[in-house]
Design a protein around this motif. Structure first.
Motif, mmCIF file in Angstrom:
data_model
loop_
_atom_site.group_PDB
_atom_site.id
_atom_site.type_symbol
_atom_site.label_atom_id
_atom_site.label_comp_id
_atom_site.label_asym_id
_atom_site.label_seq_id
_atom_site.Cartn_x
_atom_site.Cartn_y
_atom_site.Cartn_z
ATOM 1 N N PHE A 26 0.834 -1.207 0.000
ATOM 2 C CA PHE A 26 0.000 0.000 0.000
ATOM 3 C C PHE A 26 0.870 1.259 0.000
ATOM 4 O O PHE A 26 0.651 2.179 -0.789
ATOM 5 C CB PHE A 26 -0.919 -0.015 1.226
ATOM 6 N N VAL A 27 1.885 1.282 0.870
ATOM 7 C CA VAL A 27 2.766 2.449 0.948
ATOM 8 C C VAL A 27 3.559 2.601 -0.346
ATOM 9 O O VAL A 27 3.723 3.719 -0.862
ATOM 10 C CB VAL A 27 3.720 2.343 2.160
ATOM 11 N N ILE A 32 -6.228 -6.287 4.738
ATOM 12 C CA ILE A 32 -5.615 -6.559 3.435
ATOM 13 C C ILE A 32 -6.534 -6.106 2.305
ATOM 14 O O ILE A 32 -6.096 -5.456 1.349
ATOM 15 C CB ILE A 32 -5.299 -8.068 3.303
ATOM 16 N N LEU A 33 -7.823 -6.430 2.419
ATOM 17 C CA LEU A 33 -8.774 -6.047 1.366
ATOM 18 C C LEU A 33 -8.914 -4.531 1.260
ATOM 19 O O LEU A 33 -9.000 -3.983 0.152
ATOM 20 C CB LEU A 33 -10.139 -6.693 1.650
ATOM 21 N N VAL A 34 -8.915 -3.847 2.407
ATOM 22 C CA VAL A 34 -8.983 -2.379 2.389
ATOM 23 C C VAL A 34 -7.731 -1.811 1.727
ATOM 24 O O VAL A 34 -7.805 -0.888 0.898
ATOM 25 C CB VAL A 34 -9.143 -1.822 3.823
ATOM 26 N N ALA A 66 -7.952 -2.248 -1.944
ATOM 27 C CA ALA A 66 -8.940 -1.356 -2.560
ATOM 28 C C ALA A 66 -8.284 -0.018 -2.891
ATOM 29 O O ALA A 66 -8.468 0.525 -4.000
ATOM 30 C CB ALA A 66 -10.120 -1.151 -1.611
ATOM 31 N N PHE A 67 -7.480 0.507 -1.957
ATOM 32 C CA PHE A 67 -6.739 1.749 -2.214
ATOM 33 C C PHE A 67 -5.681 1.541 -3.294
ATOM 34 O O PHE A 67 -5.442 2.415 -4.133
ATOM 35 C CB PHE A 67 -6.087 2.260 -0.927
ATOM 36 N N ILE A 68 -5.025 0.367 -3.265
ATOM 37 C CA ILE A 68 -3.996 0.067 -4.272
ATOM 38 C C ILE A 68 -4.617 0.022 -5.664
ATOM 39 O O ILE A 68 -4.055 0.571 -6.632
ATOM 40 C CB ILE A 68 -3.298 -1.275 -3.944
ATOM 41 N N ALA A 69 -5.786 -0.613 -5.789
ATOM 42 C CA ALA A 69 -6.452 -0.711 -7.088
ATOM 43 C C ALA A 69 -6.786 0.680 -7.631
ATOM 44 O O ALA A 69 -6.600 0.956 -8.834
ATOM 45 C CB ALA A 69 -7.720 -1.552 -6.961
ATOM 46 N N LEU A 126 -1.461 -11.300 -3.553
ATOM 47 C CA LEU A 126 -2.894 -11.589 -3.502
ATOM 48 C C LEU A 126 -3.183 -13.082 -3.665
ATOM 49 O O LEU A 126 -4.078 -13.625 -3.016
ATOM 50 C CB LEU A 126 -3.620 -10.796 -4.592
ATOM 51 N N ILE A 127 -2.424 -13.744 -4.535
ATOM 52 C CA ILE A 127 -2.602 -15.188 -4.722
ATOM 53 C C ILE A 127 -2.266 -15.932 -3.436
ATOM 54 O O ILE A 127 -3.004 -16.825 -2.998
ATOM 55 C CB ILE A 127 -1.735 -15.702 -5.890
#
Length: 314
Positions: free
Chosen positions: A124-125, A215-217, A220-223, A246-247
């Motif tokens: 994320f960072v 992780i999902l949050v 979501a920001f990464i996407a 993710l896998i």
């Protein structure tokens, strides 16, 4: 009336494993042996390449090294005993061996839950705050996050292991599993285990659903950040580094949740065994393949390491 037994008098447990299907034992022995060798080779390769190649001295590969070390320990605490029992007529494990296996299985499982969440924070960072990445993910913070993952995991294991092992046991000490884990040991208790089952469910929610939500949050920001990248090459690189993680997250949390959070069913016994196999053997073997096959940096670093080895020999 059932006789209550002091744990200090227990010398060994019988692990049924797949004794009711003897025709499976040899194929399983071959599969487990190959998987174990591949797990050791794959994870040791990632550890060596990450530590010996200066270009991989980054937070992402530091956490990946921790994951590989964890997977090595994970399989080593279960697979050797399983291989011995698959070749033996008496499928037993000593009381001390069972305690160690229970403690390590709980500790490493909880540690991986936290570590995967930490790895998602790192991604994320890196993608959402690229200009501040080196400032935020400095060496001290990385060490603290990795240490916290291991300490939280082992602390959780101490608590759950004590709660499980202090229960009085009775019967013939037959564990209908191929390893010592909490649900299988609770079935040997002479007392009501409702409280222990509730505590196990609470811990499962704490260590599975909360990190998975984080992780999902994060992703979501990464996407959102990746979709704002204008160059196709930049998007592809971002998806490549995150796709592997993710896998691994899907494999780990999918099997863990189906193992600990699904309600009991008539087929839950066999389901628990198969999920444990995937959770503790197949996933650690697949993790190095997932990270290396999808990662050009690791493949190039591995080629450089091989070239250095051959140059030294010459």
């Amino acid at each position: 009336m059932m006789s209550w037994v002091n744990e200090s008098h227990i010398e060994e447990f019988i692990l049924l494993g797949f004794s009711d299907r003897p025709w499976l034992e040899f194929p399983l022995f071959v599969i487990f042996l190959i998987s174990y060798i591949m797990t050791i080779f794959g994870n040791l390769t990632i550890i060596l390449v990450s530590r010996l190649d200066p270009k991989l001295h980054t937070p992402m590969y530091f956490f990946l090294t921790n994951l590989s070390l964890l997977d090595l320990c994970y399989t080593t605490c279960t697979v050797p005993q399983m291989l011995v029992n698959l070749c033996s007529i008496r499928k037993v494990i000593s009381y001390g061996g069972c305690v160690v296996q229970l403690f390590m299985f709980l500790a490493l499982g909880a540690t991986e839950c936290v570590l995967l969440a930490v790895m998602s924070f790192d991604r994320f960072v890196a993608i959402c705050r690229p200009l501040h990445y080196s400032v935020i993910m400095h060496q001290r913070l990385c060490l603290q996050l990795a240490a916290a993952s291991w300490i939280i995991g082992f602390g959780n294991s101490v608590w759950l292991s004590i709660l499980t092992l202090q229960l009085p046991l009775c019967g013939h000490y037959v564990i209908d599993h191929f390893l010592c884990e909490v649900p299988a040991l609770l079935k040997l208790s002479c007392v009501d285990t409702t409280a222990n089952e509730a505590e196990l469910f609470f811990v499962s929610v704490l260590f599975h659903l909360i990190p998975l939500t984080l992780i999902l949050v994060s992703y979501a920001f990464i996407a959102q950040a990746v979709l704002r990248i204008q160059s196709a090459e930049g998007r592809q690189k971002a998806f490549g580094t995150c796709g592997s993680h993710l896998i691994v997250v899907s494999l780990f949390y999918g099997t863990a949740i189906s193992m600990y959070l699904q309600p009991p069913s008539p087929n839950s016994k066999d389901r628990g065994k198969m999920v444990s196999l995937f959770y503790g053997i197949i996933a650690p073997m697949l993790n190095p393949l997932i990270y290396t096959l999808r990662n050009k940096e690791v493949k190039e670093a591995f080629k450089r390491l091989i070239a250095r080895v051959f140059l030294v020999k010459k």
